[in-house]
Design an enzyme around this catalytic site. Structure first.
Site, short mmCIF file in Angstrom:
data_model
loop_
_atom_site.label_atom_id
_atom_site.label_comp_id
_atom_site.label_asym_id
_atom_site.label_seq_id
_atom_site.Cartn_x
_atom_site.Cartn_y
_atom_site.Cartn_z
N LYS A 58 -49.86 -106.51 10.34
CA LYS A 58 -50.10 -107.07 9.01
C LYS A 58 -50.14 -108.60 9.07
O LYS A 58 -50.95 -109.23 8.40
CB LYS A 58 -49.01 -106.58 8.03
CG LYS A 58 -49.23 -105.11 7.66
CD LYS A 58 -48.01 -104.46 7.02
CE LYS A 58 -48.27 -102.95 6.84
NZ LYS A 58 -47.06 -102.21 6.40
N GLN A 102 -41.11 -103.79 4.85
CA GLN A 102 -41.56 -102.71 5.73
C GLN A 102 -40.60 -101.52 5.57
O GLN A 102 -39.39 -101.67 5.67
CB GLN A 102 -41.59 -103.20 7.19
CG GLN A 102 -42.12 -102.16 8.18
CD GLN A 102 -43.57 -101.80 7.92
OE1 GLN A 102 -44.40 -102.65 7.65
NE2 GLN A 102 -43.88 -100.51 7.99
N ASP A 125 -47.50 -104.60 -2.37
CA ASP A 125 -47.50 -103.31 -1.70
C ASP A 125 -47.29 -102.17 -2.71
O ASP A 125 -47.35 -100.99 -2.35
CB ASP A 125 -46.39 -103.29 -0.63
CG ASP A 125 -46.60 -102.23 0.44
OD1 ASP A 125 -47.77 -101.84 0.70
OD2 ASP A 125 -45.60 -101.78 1.03
#
Lengths: 286, 286
Positions: A58, A102, A125
């Protein structure tokens, strides 16, 4: 050994590339006007090798798109309070435009409490409760990255959704549940199936659009697929294996995503696109 | 004229009475310990006769349960900003424990903006985005009152949900969508149908539990009901008519809610119960 497949592949890599190209151009334009480079903060707890790889990927994709990265690593032993403090600080830092935690986080951490420490306007996200409700109600907000990517892929292949029966197998808070809500918002009839569902195949065989979000390798086989269905494999299991048994499903489906190269690239593309959009909004450019 | 019906009636009036009795006892106990009477604020915009009647009923039921009411009326011409200001003030007022905005509000008002001005801890009618996500994710929060009432009614009649197919017809933000999420949280397989659904009856006929939340009088008839299904009629149309054609559906269903006397009383019971729970929490008693 190569059987004839009837399905057309949905090329997530190619569609994602176009989205990232646009995000890259938007990031450059924003920088030209405001002098500010969009910044994505990534937060990693522990050192799970797969998670380390994802976060690095990412970061490198961000860099290529002209998006700065800020990275925070916490030890495996970090507490919920410590993680919440980091995410709260990033939420309040005006130099950070998007935040990615994450996941999964270590089991002793309250993942929901951590997600909720992310300010909705930086939740690129799409993991907060606010983002979920926004997807469900059609309110402004960020999509969960993978569900958002799935919708973009369906759009890219002009898959008609209104009045079609979409069956989602899986009901996790950042994959199954939100993709169902996004499909419903596009006027699909939506069925949620899961581990407790009785006679799963009788339901999946009714699906015009079948989304596999189970996390079990090759869980859905061709006999669970209605002839002509669109099959979206959101699974990504060890060994680059999806939740769909590709070979058998591809003989029945009309369109199908490969693994890798289907949903995976779309997830990152949407993450980057939403980071640039977040920066634009925070800088008053939209 | 009286046809034989095979279905057992789900007596919402009786189940609601037990819930209200418990809420009344809890309110009295809370008052005895803290000296504080739980208080529900009701907000009405305009003078729609049905809305006026609903609000009065909620106030009189509150009074009987030992819950104080505070009532705010705004003219039909009120702006979104004015309504938001009222709801924000009530959210910040420590003497108010629960807030109910009578809906629908006039069309010129941004209903979502108004709902979001209600603090989640006072959202005893379960209309905020936070409450919706909490229902979907099994997080602490208040249920939308009618969906919460439906779940309590299913529990009272020991309806098994795990692995069963629940079909919800309707997808509004405070009825169809949340009831589907609550059913999913109880491990039902859940299908959302709506106005764009193709071949509705073929889906409703698969339902072990069928929830009608459409707002169209007698929309679902017996031929849309699977033999032995549990039929929940959340509709309440002019003339005391539900969304289900009761006479024909009752010949096919095993359990069915009447209108009136089914879901309706449950909605108010859950509202009162959640108001007392909100007061307890705000007073540090739970």
């Amino acid at each position: 050994m190569t059987e004839t497949t009837s399905a057309v592949l949905m090329d997530g890599t190619a569609v994602a590339r176009r989205i990232v190209e646009q995000a890259t151009a938007d990031a450059a334009a924003l920088k030209a006007v405001t002098g500010v480079t969009p910044c994505l903060a990534t937060v990693l707890v522990g050192a799970d090798p797969a998670s380390v790889t994802y976060v690095r990927m990412k970061q490198s994709r961000s860099a290529k798109a002209g998006i700065d990265s800020r990275h925070v690593e916490l030890p495996e032993s970090a507490t919920t309070a410590e993680l919440v403090a980091v995410l709260t600080e990033l939420s309040e830092d005006s130099r950070v435009h998007g935040i990615l935690l994450q996941h999964p986080v270590p089991a002793h951490i309250d993942e929901r409490a951590a997600f909720e420490a992310i300010a909705p306007e930086k939740d690129v996200d799409g993991v907060t409760m606010h983002s979920f409700a926004a997807m469900a109600f059609g309110e402004p907000g960020f999509a969960s990255a993978t569900p958002g990517g799935i919708m973009r892929l369906l759009e890219a292949y002009s898959v008609e959704l209104a009045g079609k029966h979409a069956v989602v197998v899986g009901r996790s808070p950042i994959l199954g549940k939100p993709v169902g809500m996004l499909l419903l918002a596009r006027d699909a009839t939506v069925t949620y199936c899961h581990s407790k569902t009785a006679d799963l195949a009788s339901l999946t065989r009714q699906a015009d659009v079948l989304v596999a979000a189970v996390g079990k390798p090759r869980f859905l086989t061709g006999d669970a697929v209605k002839p002509g269905a669109v099959v979206i494999d959101a699974g990504y299991n060890p060994g680059n294996v999806g939740d769909v048994d590709f070979d058998s499903a591809a003989r029945t489906a009309s369109l199908i995503t490969p693994v890798p190269g289907g949903v995976g690239p779309m997830t990152i593309a949407v993450l980057l696109e939403q980071t640039v959009a977040a920066a634009r909004r925070q800088l008053g450019r939209r």
